[in-house]
Enzyme design. Structure first.
Site, short mmCIF file in Angstrom:
data_model
loop_
_atom_site.label_atom_id
_atom_site.label_comp_id
_atom_site.label_asym_id
_atom_site.label_seq_id
_atom_site.Cartn_x
_atom_site.Cartn_y
_atom_site.Cartn_z
N GLY A 1 0.84 -1.20 0.00
CA GLY A 1 0.00 0.00 0.00
C GLY A 1 0.88 1.24 0.00
O GLY A 1 1.89 1.31 0.71
N LEU B 1 -1.06 7.34 2.46
CA LEU B 1 -0.32 8.15 3.43
C LEU B 1 0.54 7.29 4.35
O LEU B 1 1.71 7.57 4.56
CB LEU B 1 -1.28 8.99 4.25
CG LEU B 1 -1.91 10.17 3.53
CD1 LEU B 1 -2.87 10.89 4.45
CD2 LEU B 1 -0.85 11.13 3.03
N ALA B 2 -0.05 6.23 4.89
CA ALA B 2 0.69 5.41 5.83
C ALA B 2 1.80 4.63 5.12
O ALA B 2 2.95 4.61 5.57
CB ALA B 2 -0.26 4.45 6.56
N HIS C 1 -21.06 8.63 6.93
CA HIS C 1 -20.97 10.08 6.78
C HIS C 1 -22.32 10.62 6.32
O HIS C 1 -22.86 10.16 5.32
CB HIS C 1 -19.87 10.43 5.79
CG HIS C 1 -19.40 11.83 5.92
ND1 HIS C 1 -20.20 12.89 5.57
CD2 HIS C 1 -18.24 12.35 6.36
CE1 HIS C 1 -19.51 14.01 5.80
NE2 HIS C 1 -18.33 13.71 6.28
N ARG D 1 -22.08 13.36 13.33
CA ARG D 1 -22.27 12.48 12.18
C ARG D 1 -23.19 11.29 12.45
O ARG D 1 -24.05 10.98 11.65
CB ARG D 1 -20.91 11.94 11.72
CG ARG D 1 -20.08 12.99 11.01
CD ARG D 1 -18.76 12.41 10.56
NE ARG D 1 -17.96 13.47 9.94
CZ ARG D 1 -16.73 13.30 9.47
NH1 ARG D 1 -16.15 12.11 9.53
NH2 ARG D 1 -16.08 14.30 8.92
N ARG E 1 -14.61 8.17 14.33
CA ARG E 1 -13.43 8.98 14.03
C ARG E 1 -13.80 10.46 13.88
O ARG E 1 -14.77 10.80 13.23
CB ARG E 1 -12.78 8.49 12.73
CG ARG E 1 -11.55 9.29 12.33
CD ARG E 1 -10.94 8.79 11.05
NE ARG E 1 -11.83 8.91 9.92
CZ ARG E 1 -12.07 10.05 9.26
NH1 ARG E 1 -11.51 11.17 9.65
NH2 ARG E 1 -12.89 10.06 8.23
N LEU F 1 -5.99 11.47 8.21
CA LEU F 1 -4.72 11.81 7.58
C LEU F 1 -3.62 11.85 8.63
O LEU F 1 -2.51 11.39 8.42
CB LEU F 1 -4.83 13.17 6.89
CG LEU F 1 -5.92 13.31 5.82
CD1 LEU F 1 -5.90 14.70 5.20
CD2 LEU F 1 -5.75 12.26 4.75
#
Lengths: 256, 636
Positions: free
Chosen positions: B41, B44-45, B267, B331, B435, B441
């Site tokens: 992958g 970002l991570a 969401h 949310r 979250r 991010l």
């Protein structure tokens, strides 16, 4: 609600393998005007699959216009006829009942076809690997606010940085030039203080790699800007040219 | 019996990470090049981990199924990234970010991990600035901030509406630098299909080359999975088309415990489903709820055009039920309320949608102000729907968005398989049951830049794992199993398309394992998923062959995994006899319809160990709250 469907004729480029001959194949489809262009291809593929026929290979991922994965040439335009959108944001309501639509892959020597509408754009990554970065190690950097950047400069850098790397600029250019893509990255770093130390080395390395990979020279037709889904300005190309010339002068000074 | 050892260091929370870093063993600079690390992958991570590990001197093999590492789904995150910099002098601190995250997660995350996340958040911003990420700035040149997701401080850094893209390009460029230096080798268009475990330790992976169909084997001293979330189990979600669970699911079947699989964030502000052919759901910015009013008709089955529905026949249900928060309710509350009114048959024009209306805001503020605030969002809406939101109320509906569950990891981000590390959305840590906005991010980059490079070094130095060659019989066995699975998929030649089965699974998940769940529905879902799984393996049609670009085969493998993961999600939801965060069990609510948590019995991480299909062992990691007192969330 009673929904009116659009009856369309699709002429889609089919090419089983990179070195195989390709040709346009005709498909008829009836779709809702609310469907997106890629969803229409999904529907067509589902139909093909249920007849045990090979579905059309095309690429897409985010379907929100930001990942840069999708990209088809539709009626001669990369990403289709509308300005400033990626293919995934194109909806069928922009076509008329009875239309014939031509769909083909991006065509450029540096972007070989893999299958059907899929092309290999890894040349872009090779250019970025050659110098599209700032050499800084993780963990031992100064506080972000010790590098002040005026708001308008940051915004200008942001405009250059918003390139999604889809390759439409290359597909749009009659010389298959990658100047808009490369210049966007060169500009982003040339504008920012962080990019200064490697400024001249970077532009030279990236331009050299771009030339090696078989992209053509700028055709000065502005087709890249017109077809760019993110509206990247050709001002970047001008800036890159200036950077490149400056780099030549600097390098000569250094060499001497 | 699997035992979970969280390996949380002793001592006060402020000192845990610092002390841990000092106590960890180091690999000498000369020895680092003797170690190979696989990173799967390049979001970002993954990209930040690959870049940093390469920079330290390890040999990194990075894998992505995309054509380019820059396409990872992190690119689509718009809003921003949190960091406790307190640049605004408005009272932010590491402790406050820690506090907000624990509370936002409804007390179902591990304190020590969350504190560390808050602690390194500031470094992330510095790092990204140094890389040339064009964050928004003030006129004086300082970094700009905004508030986000109901936080009372302005701690969110952003780059236009493209923060995810810019941060990803930063990590991608850092990785490119290492590719240029020869320390990272990137394998693109490769999909990880299995993990190779020898003597109980992760030793490598088996991937499929998506161009040639070739099955390739790679070994390493440690493996990192940074493969994102699994919301696409619902078929329609805000996730990219290719986001999937395969890598973590196959690792789970090789022994990695799967934690809190039922925690999925829905969401509330997405575009509704418009038809059968819809492929994914687009997220609209939550900021629209600042000025837009949400309503439906009071009358069931009202098909009238919204502009023809008079004021007295409109039900502004959020303002009615939550007078103090109204349209800005959190949310989970907003999502659930929308589903309630739609279930009552009061959806917008009979659809699964509610109205988000700017009529009053335009009247109050003028069209120009609304245009300045939301113009680009209105344009996006009009491009997709063909309707002008200045004149007709928008239609919105909740959609599956982010999965807080994932592979269980300890404080070092190591799974229950030694040598297998998991980062970003693929692991379960940090977000608990819900979250906060702008935190995804932050976690991805914290794991990749600032946690894994330390903890993997410690693993290599203290365990001194041997490199197992790819000629080892276990590699061959794994390869054989994968080939058998592929051949099986290709030979069923049934009547159903892969997508039709995926859609059917999605409906079951959405209706019974979605925004609100109950015992009866969950039990039904488990049975329906089992039946559908049998149908899939008997009657799916995977067209084409392996030795070719075969997107149908790619999807089939992923759906096969969703058909197993979906069952586990339902089982996890059934086990958790409480409501918390994104997990709402209808049996456990207050009289006012609020989530009723049960800290006495369920303040634990539910880690599931795979025994055989349909049979999992539940192992619990009790959660202790020493620094923040357990408290009820209230939005009235």
């Amino acid at each position: 609600m009673e929904e009116k469907k659009l009856n369309l004729t699709l002429k889609i480029w089919r090419q089983p393998a990179p070195d195989a001959a390709g040709s346009f194949q005709e498909y008829k489809i009836s779709v809702s005007p609310d469907t997106s262009f890629l969803e229409m291809l999904d529907e067509l593929n589902n139909e093909l699959e249920s007849k045990n026929l090979d579905p059309i290979a095309f690429e897409s991922d985010c379907r929100e216009g930001i990942c840069g994965t999708c990209g088809l040439v539709i009626n001669g335009h990369p990403h289709g006829p509308l300005p400033k959108i990626a293919t995934c944001q194109l909806h069928m309501r922009n076509f008329k009942d009875g239309d014939t639509i031509w769909v083909e892959p991006f065509r450029a020597k540096a972007f070989p076809v893999i299958k059907d509408l899929m092309v290999d754009r890894s040349a872009f990554d090779r250019i970025m690997e050659a110098g599209g970065f700032i050499s800084v190690n993780t963990g031992s950097v100064p506080d972000g606010n010790t590098i002040p950047i005026p708001k308008d400069i940051a915004s200008e850098a942001m405009d250059s940085a918003s390139c999604i790397g889809c390759g439409a600029c290359v597909a749009a250019c009659k010389n298959a030039s990658a100047m808009l893509f490369v210049s966007a990255k060169v500009s982003q770093f040339a504008l920012l203080p962080q990019g200064q130390p490697e400024r001249y080395r970077r532009v030279q390395a990236m331009v050299k790699k771009m030339d090696e990979l078989g992209f053509g020279a700028c055709s000065n037709t502005y087709a890249c800007e017109a077809e760019c889904p993110k509206g990247i300005s050709i001002k970047n190309i001008a800036r890159m040219n200036r950077e490149f010339i400056a780099a030549k002068v600097k390098t000569e000074e250094v060499d001497a | 019996m699997v035992k979970l050892d969280s390996k949380v260091p002793a001592g006060p929370i402020e000192e845990k990470w610092t002390n841990h870093i000092f106590n960890m063993k180091l690999v000498s600079p000369a020895n680092k090049r003797k170690f190979d690390i696989i990173v799967v992958g390049t979001g970002l991570a993954g990209a930040s981990a690959a870049a940093t590990l390469g920079e330290l001197g390890y040999n990194v093999k990075a894998f992505t199924f995309h054509d380019s590492a820059r396409r990872a789904h992190s690119i689509a995150a718009q809003g921003g990234i949190n960091a406790a910099k307190n640049y605004q002098n408005d009272g932010d601190s590491v402790f406050r970010l820690f506090y907000d995250t624990i509370k936002g997660g409804d007390f179902r995350s591990r304190e020590a991990n969350v504190y560390r996340l808050a602690e390194v958040s500031g470094n992330i911003i510095d790092q990204c600035v140094a890389q040339g990420v064009p964050f928004a700035r003030e006129y004086g040149g300082a970094l700009a901030n905004r508030s986000f997701g109901g936080a009372l401080v302005s701690r969110t850094f952003y780059a236009k509406g493209q923060t995810g893209q810019q941060l990803l390009l930063g990590a991608y460029s850092a990785m490119n630098r290492q590719i240029n230096l020869g320390k990272v080798k990137l394998y693109s268009r490769r999909e990880m299909l299995d993990l190779v475990v020898v003597d109980g330790v992760a030793r490598g992976i088996v991937v499929r080359n998506l161009i040639t169909g070739e099955i390739e084997k790679y070994s390493a001293h440690a493996v990192v999975l940074a493969t994102g979330g699994y919301s696409n189990v619902f078929f329609l979600s805000t996730n990219a088309m290719n986001s999937n669970a395969t890598a973590i699911w196959r690792a789970h079947k090789k022994g990695a415990a799967f934690a809190n699989p039922c925690f999925t964030q829905i969401h509330p502000t997405c575009l509704p489903v418009h038809g059968e052919g819809q492929s994914k759901l687009t997220l609209m910015s939550e900021s629209l709820r600042n000025d837009g009013r949400i309503w439906v008709s009071k009358i069931k089955g009202d098909k009238r055009h919204p502009n023809d529905i008079p004021e007295e026949e409109r039900d502004y249900y959020l303002e009615r039920k939550y007078p103090s928060y109204g349209n800005l309710s959190p949310r989970d509350i907003s999502s659930r309320s929308a589903k309630e009114v739609v279930d009552e048959g009061r959806g917008a024009q009979g659809q699964e949608a509610v109205y988000l209306d700017f009529r009053d805001a335009i009247k109050r503020l003028g069209k120009k102000v609304i245009e300045e605030r939301y113009g680009n969002l209105f344009e996006i809406y009009q491009t997709i729907t063909g309707e002008n939101p200045y004149e007709v109320p928008m239609k919105i509906y909740p959609a599956p968005h982010y999965t807080m569950g994932g592979l269980w990891v300890d404080y070092n981000l190591m799974s229950t398989i030694p040598g297998l590390f998991v980062a970003g959305e693929a692991n379960f840590s940090d977000h608990g049951a819900n979250r906060l906005g702008a935190s995804a991010l932050m976690q991805g980059l914290a794991d990749g830049y600032f946690v894994l490079p330390y903890t993997i070094g410690n693993y290599l130095a203290s365990e001194k794992p041997e490199l197992v060659k790819t000629s080892h019989p276990e590699f061959d066995k794994t390869e054989e199993n994968i080939k058998n699975m592929i051949n099986q998929l290709l030979s069923i030649k049934g009547k159903r398309t892969v997508d039709s089965i995926h859609k059917e699974l999605g409906r079951i998940m959405w209706n019974k394992v979605g925004m609100s769940r109950n015992e009866k529905g969950l039990k039904e879902a488990i049975e329906e998923i089992k039946t559908l799984r049998e149908e899939f393996w008997k009657n799916v049609n995977v067209v084409g062959k392996n030795e070719d670009v075969n997107q149908c085969l790619e999807r089939a493998g992923r759906v096969a995994d969703y058909l197993e993961l979906g069952e586990l999600m339902a089982r996890d939801a059934l086990n958790r006899n409480e409501s918390c965060g994104a997990h709402f069990r209808e049996e456990y609510q207050t009289e006012e319809g609020e989530a009723l948590r049960n800290d006495e019995e369920y303040a634990y991480v539910a880690a599931w160990v795979f025994k055989e299909l349909g049979d999992w062992e539940l192992v619990k990691e009790p959660l202790e709250f020493e620094n923040i007192q357990l408290a009820t969330r209230s939005y009235k």
